[in-house]
Design a protein around this motif. Structure first.
Motif, mmCIF file in Angstrom:
data_model
loop_
_atom_site.group_PDB
_atom_site.id
_atom_site.type_symbol
_atom_site.label_atom_id
_atom_site.label_comp_id
_atom_site.label_asym_id
_atom_site.label_seq_id
_atom_site.Cartn_x
_atom_site.Cartn_y
_atom_site.Cartn_z
ATOM 1 N N PHE A 96 -15.620 0.489 -2.692
ATOM 2 C CA PHE A 96 -15.786 1.403 -3.821
ATOM 3 C C PHE A 96 -14.901 2.639 -3.779
ATOM 4 O O PHE A 96 -14.744 3.316 -4.791
ATOM 5 C CB PHE A 96 -17.251 1.849 -3.924
ATOM 6 C CG PHE A 96 -18.210 0.708 -4.077
ATOM 7 C CD1 PHE A 96 -18.212 -0.068 -5.227
ATOM 8 C CD2 PHE A 96 -19.091 0.385 -3.053
ATOM 9 C CE1 PHE A 96 -19.084 -1.126 -5.368
ATOM 10 C CE2 PHE A 96 -19.976 -0.677 -3.190
ATOM 11 C CZ PHE A 96 -19.971 -1.440 -4.354
ATOM 12 N N HIS A 97 -14.382 2.966 -2.589
ATOM 13 C CA HIS A 97 -13.638 4.218 -2.458
ATOM 14 C C HIS A 97 -12.400 4.040 -1.602
ATOM 15 O O HIS A 97 -12.223 3.006 -0.947
ATOM 16 C CB HIS A 97 -14.520 5.313 -1.840
ATOM 17 C CG HIS A 97 -15.816 5.523 -2.539
ATOM 18 N ND1 HIS A 97 -15.910 6.169 -3.745
ATOM 19 C CD2 HIS A 97 -17.081 5.161 -2.194
ATOM 20 C CE1 HIS A 97 -17.181 6.196 -4.116
ATOM 21 N NE2 HIS A 97 -17.909 5.591 -3.197
ATOM 22 N N ASN A 98 -11.582 5.068 -1.591
ATOM 23 C CA ASN A 98 -10.466 5.152 -0.660
ATOM 24 C C ASN A 98 -10.197 6.636 -0.383
ATOM 25 O O ASN A 98 -10.905 7.502 -0.891
ATOM 26 C CB ASN A 98 -9.232 4.428 -1.207
ATOM 27 C CG ASN A 98 -8.749 4.993 -2.522
ATOM 28 O OD1 ASN A 98 -8.734 6.212 -2.736
ATOM 29 N ND2 ASN A 98 -8.349 4.126 -3.439
ATOM 30 N N LYS A 143 -5.251 19.277 -7.698
ATOM 31 C CA LYS A 143 -5.850 20.049 -8.788
ATOM 32 C C LYS A 143 -6.073 19.181 -10.023
ATOM 33 O O LYS A 143 -7.094 19.284 -10.684
ATOM 34 C CB LYS A 143 -4.937 21.237 -9.151
ATOM 35 C CG LYS A 143 -5.090 22.413 -8.209
ATOM 36 C CD LYS A 143 -4.531 23.702 -8.814
ATOM 37 C CE LYS A 143 -3.038 23.632 -9.015
ATOM 38 N NZ LYS A 143 -2.500 24.892 -9.581
ATOM 39 N N SER A 144 -5.087 18.312 -10.322
ATOM 40 C CA SER A 144 -5.162 17.516 -11.548
ATOM 41 C C SER A 144 -5.794 16.142 -11.320
ATOM 42 O O SER A 144 -5.858 15.328 -12.241
ATOM 43 C CB SER A 144 -3.762 17.347 -12.131
ATOM 44 O OG SER A 144 -2.913 16.729 -11.183
ATOM 45 N N CYS A 145 -6.232 15.871 -10.073
ATOM 46 C CA CYS A 145 -6.823 14.573 -9.740
ATOM 47 C C CYS A 145 -5.853 13.435 -10.072
ATOM 48 O O CYS A 145 -6.244 12.411 -10.642
ATOM 49 C CB CYS A 145 -8.160 14.354 -10.448
ATOM 50 S SG CYS A 145 -9.532 15.195 -9.642
ATOM 51 N N ASN A 146 -4.608 13.628 -9.693
ATOM 52 C CA ASN A 146 -3.584 12.609 -9.940
ATOM 53 C C ASN A 146 -3.371 11.811 -8.654
ATOM 54 O O ASN A 146 -2.879 12.343 -7.660
ATOM 55 C CB ASN A 146 -2.286 13.289 -10.375
ATOM 56 C CG ASN A 146 -1.231 12.291 -10.802
ATOM 57 O OD1 ASN A 146 -1.265 11.127 -10.411
ATOM 58 N ND2 ASN A 146 -0.288 12.737 -11.611
ATOM 59 N N ALA A 147 -3.748 10.525 -8.719
ATOM 60 C CA ALA A 147 -3.676 9.665 -7.528
ATOM 61 C C ALA A 147 -2.401 8.820 -7.506
ATOM 62 O O ALA A 147 -2.295 7.877 -6.723
ATOM 63 C CB ALA A 147 -4.909 8.767 -7.467
ATOM 64 N N LEU A 194 -8.253 13.142 -1.861
ATOM 65 C CA LEU A 194 -9.093 12.730 -2.987
ATOM 66 C C LEU A 194 -9.311 11.224 -2.924
ATOM 67 O O LEU A 194 -8.605 10.507 -2.212
ATOM 68 C CB LEU A 194 -8.466 13.148 -4.318
ATOM 69 C CG LEU A 194 -7.027 12.713 -4.649
ATOM 70 C CD1 LEU A 194 -6.948 11.272 -5.093
ATOM 71 C CD2 LEU A 194 -6.473 13.624 -5.743
ATOM 72 N N CYS A 195 -10.319 10.784 -3.679
ATOM 73 C CA CYS A 195 -10.534 9.348 -3.819
ATOM 74 C C CYS A 195 -9.707 8.874 -5.001
ATOM 75 O O CYS A 195 -9.776 9.460 -6.084
ATOM 76 C CB CYS A 195 -12.008 9.032 -4.041
ATOM 77 S SG CYS A 195 -12.297 7.255 -4.263
ATOM 78 N N GLY A 196 -8.919 7.824 -4.788
ATOM 79 C CA GLY A 196 -7.996 7.350 -5.816
ATOM 80 C C GLY A 196 -8.614 6.416 -6.829
ATOM 81 O O GLY A 196 -7.930 5.992 -7.776
ATOM 82 N N VAL A 197 -9.883 6.099 -6.669
ATOM 83 C CA VAL A 197 -10.542 5.224 -7.651
ATOM 84 C C VAL A 197 -10.746 6.028 -8.939
ATOM 85 O O VAL A 197 -11.229 7.163 -8.883
ATOM 86 C CB VAL A 197 -11.894 4.706 -7.106
ATOM 87 C CG1 VAL A 197 -12.660 3.931 -8.172
ATOM 88 C CG2 VAL A 197 -11.666 3.851 -5.864
#
Ligand SMILES: [Cu+2]
Length: 180
Positions: A67-69, A79-83, A108-111
Protein backbone atom coordinates in the motif's frame (compact mmCIF):
# COMPACT_ATOMS: atom_id res chain seq x y z
CA UNK A 1 44.25 -21.97 16.98
CA UNK A 2 41.84 -24.48 18.53
CA UNK A 3 38.19 -24.53 17.66
CA UNK A 4 37.09 -23.40 21.11
CA UNK A 5 39.49 -20.51 21.09
CA UNK A 6 38.30 -19.54 17.62
CA UNK A 7 34.71 -19.57 18.85
CA UNK A 8 35.63 -17.34 21.77
CA UNK A 9 37.37 -15.00 19.34
CA UNK A 10 34.28 -14.77 17.14
CA UNK A 11 32.10 -14.26 20.19
CA UNK A 12 34.26 -11.39 21.44
CA UNK A 13 34.35 -9.71 18.03
CA UNK A 14 30.57 -10.03 17.67
CA UNK A 15 30.09 -8.57 21.13
CA UNK A 16 32.38 -5.61 20.38
CA UNK A 17 30.71 -5.00 17.04
CA UNK A 18 27.27 -5.22 18.64
CA UNK A 19 28.20 -2.62 21.25
CA UNK A 20 29.66 -0.31 18.62
CA UNK A 21 26.60 -0.64 16.44
CA UNK A 22 24.37 0.43 19.31
CA UNK A 23 26.69 3.34 20.03
CA UNK A 24 26.83 4.53 16.43
CA UNK A 25 23.32 5.94 16.18
CA UNK A 26 19.74 5.86 17.37
CA UNK A 27 17.03 4.07 15.41
CA UNK A 28 13.90 6.16 14.97
CA UNK A 29 10.81 4.35 13.75
CA UNK A 30 8.75 6.87 11.79
CA UNK A 31 5.32 7.28 13.39
CA UNK A 32 6.40 5.10 16.34
CA UNK A 33 3.86 2.28 16.82
CA UNK A 34 1.63 3.53 13.99
CA UNK A 35 4.45 3.26 11.47
CA UNK A 36 4.32 4.74 7.95
CA UNK A 37 0.65 4.96 7.09
CA UNK A 38 -2.34 7.09 6.15
CA UNK A 39 -4.53 5.40 8.74
CA UNK A 40 -5.19 7.39 11.89
CA UNK A 41 -3.87 10.66 10.44
CA UNK A 42 -0.47 10.41 12.10
CA UNK A 43 1.07 13.85 12.46
CA UNK A 44 4.57 13.17 11.13
CA UNK A 45 5.53 16.80 11.53
CA UNK A 46 4.75 16.55 15.21
CA UNK A 47 6.51 13.16 15.41
CA UNK A 48 9.69 14.64 13.91
CA UNK A 49 9.49 17.75 16.07
CA UNK A 50 9.90 15.68 19.22
CA UNK A 51 13.14 14.07 18.02
CA UNK A 52 16.70 15.31 17.85
CA UNK A 53 18.19 13.61 14.81
CA UNK A 54 21.93 13.22 14.45
CA UNK A 55 24.26 11.99 11.76
CA UNK A 56 24.51 8.17 11.93
CA UNK A 57 20.96 7.84 13.26
CA UNK A 58 18.73 5.37 11.43
CA UNK A 59 15.29 6.33 10.17
CA UNK A 60 13.11 3.23 9.99
CA UNK A 61 10.01 3.19 7.79
CA UNK A 62 7.71 0.27 8.55
CA UNK A 63 4.66 -0.20 6.35
CA UNK A 64 2.82 -2.61 4.12
CA UNK A 65 4.71 -2.58 0.82
CA UNK A 66 1.40 -3.40 -0.88
CA UNK A 67 0.00 0.00 0.00
CA UNK A 68 2.89 2.40 0.54
CA UNK A 69 6.44 3.28 -0.35
CA UNK A 70 9.10 5.77 0.71
CA UNK A 71 10.54 8.39 -1.59
CA UNK A 72 13.22 10.84 -0.64
CA UNK A 73 12.55 14.08 -2.49
CA UNK A 74 13.71 17.68 -2.77
CA UNK A 75 12.10 20.36 -0.66
CA UNK A 76 10.07 21.79 -3.56
CA UNK A 77 8.61 18.37 -4.33
CA UNK A 78 8.02 17.69 -0.66
CA UNK A 79 5.98 20.86 -0.39
CA UNK A 80 3.93 20.11 -3.51
CA UNK A 81 3.69 16.34 -2.87
CA UNK A 82 5.29 15.65 -6.24
CA UNK A 83 6.51 12.05 -6.41
CA UNK A 84 7.79 12.30 -9.99
CA UNK A 85 11.37 13.21 -9.12
CA UNK A 86 12.52 11.02 -6.25
CA UNK A 87 16.14 11.20 -5.12
CA UNK A 88 15.75 7.68 -3.76
CA UNK A 89 12.90 5.19 -3.60
CA UNK A 90 12.41 2.47 -0.99
CA UNK A 91 9.77 -0.23 -1.31
CA UNK A 92 10.67 -3.07 1.07
CA UNK A 93 8.20 -2.16 3.80
CA UNK A 94 11.02 -2.23 6.32
CA UNK A 95 13.40 0.44 5.13
CA UNK A 96 16.28 1.59 7.30
CA UNK A 97 17.81 4.81 6.10
CA UNK A 98 21.02 5.88 7.81
CA UNK A 99 21.50 9.61 8.06
CA UNK A 100 24.91 10.50 6.65
CA UNK A 101 24.74 14.29 6.62
CA UNK A 102 23.11 17.16 8.48
CA UNK A 103 20.26 19.23 7.09
CA UNK A 104 16.77 18.39 5.93
CA UNK A 105 15.80 14.98 4.58
CA UNK A 106 12.37 15.01 2.95
CA UNK A 107 10.38 11.82 2.57
CA UNK A 108 6.92 11.15 1.23
CA UNK A 109 4.78 8.24 0.17
CA UNK A 110 4.59 8.12 -3.62
CA UNK A 111 1.21 6.41 -3.77
CA UNK A 112 -1.29 8.94 -5.24
CA UNK A 113 -3.10 10.90 -2.56
CA UNK A 114 -1.08 9.63 0.38
CA UNK A 115 1.32 12.56 0.65
CA UNK A 116 -1.61 14.96 0.35
CA UNK A 117 -3.24 13.03 3.19
CA UNK A 118 -0.22 13.79 5.35
CA UNK A 119 2.10 10.85 4.69
CA UNK A 120 5.23 12.95 4.49
CA UNK A 121 8.01 13.68 6.92
CA UNK A 122 10.88 16.15 7.17
CA UNK A 123 13.85 14.75 9.06
CA UNK A 124 15.93 17.75 10.08
CA UNK A 125 19.39 16.74 11.23
CA UNK A 126 21.05 19.47 13.20
CA UNK A 127 24.70 20.25 12.87
CA UNK A 128 25.46 19.64 16.52
CA UNK A 129 29.14 20.50 16.32
CA UNK A 130 28.41 24.08 15.23
CA UNK A 131 26.27 24.68 18.31
CA UNK A 132 29.26 23.94 20.52
CA UNK A 133 31.70 26.74 21.24
CA UNK A 134 34.85 26.53 19.12
CA UNK A 135 37.56 24.62 20.92
CA UNK A 136 40.22 26.95 22.26
CA UNK A 137 43.67 25.83 23.34
CA UNK A 138 43.99 25.35 27.10
CA UNK A 139 45.26 28.39 28.90
CA UNK A 140 49.00 28.15 29.17
CA UNK A 141 50.34 27.81 32.69
CA UNK A 142 52.96 30.54 33.05
CA UNK A 143 55.49 28.75 35.22
CA UNK A 144 54.76 25.09 34.78
CA UNK A 145 56.25 23.24 31.83
CA UNK A 146 54.32 20.11 32.73
CA UNK A 147 53.16 18.00 29.84
CA UNK A 148 49.60 18.90 28.92
CA UNK A 149 48.11 16.48 26.41
CA UNK A 150 46.41 18.13 23.48
CA UNK A 151 42.74 17.30 24.08
CA UNK A 152 41.33 17.81 20.60
CA UNK A 153 43.73 15.68 18.59
CA UNK A 154 43.89 12.84 21.10
CA UNK A 155 40.09 12.62 21.12
CA UNK A 156 39.52 12.94 17.40
CA UNK A 157 41.59 10.01 16.20
CA UNK A 158 39.84 7.25 18.19
CA UNK A 159 36.47 8.76 17.36
CA UNK A 160 37.10 8.58 13.63
CA UNK A 161 38.53 5.09 13.97
CA UNK A 162 35.40 4.04 15.85
CA UNK A 163 33.17 5.75 13.33
CA UNK A 164 34.92 4.06 10.44
CA UNK A 165 34.80 0.72 12.19
CA UNK A 166 31.09 0.89 12.93
CA UNK A 167 30.35 2.01 9.38
CA UNK A 168 32.28 -0.96 8.01
CA UNK A 169 30.94 -3.33 10.63
CA UNK A 170 29.53 -5.90 8.26
CA UNK A 171 32.67 -6.04 6.16
CA UNK A 172 34.75 -6.56 9.29
CA UNK A 173 32.37 -9.25 10.51
CA UNK A 174 32.34 -11.00 7.14
CA UNK A 175 36.13 -11.08 7.11
CA UNK A 176 36.22 -12.43 10.66
CA UNK A 177 33.66 -15.12 9.89
CA UNK A 178 35.55 -16.08 6.71
CA UNK A 179 38.83 -16.33 8.64
CA UNK A 180 37.42 -18.63 11.29
CU1 LIG B 1 1.24 5.58 1.32
Amino acid sequence: MGLERANVGVFIVVMICGCMQIGSGTVYKVGDSAGWTTIGKVDYKQWAATKTFKVNDVILFEYSSQFHNVMQVKHVHYKSCNASFPIATHTSGNDSITITRHGHHFFLCGVPGHCQAGQKVDINVLRLSSSLPPSSPPTALPTSSAIVPAPSSSKAAPFYALSWFSNHLWIVMAVVVALF
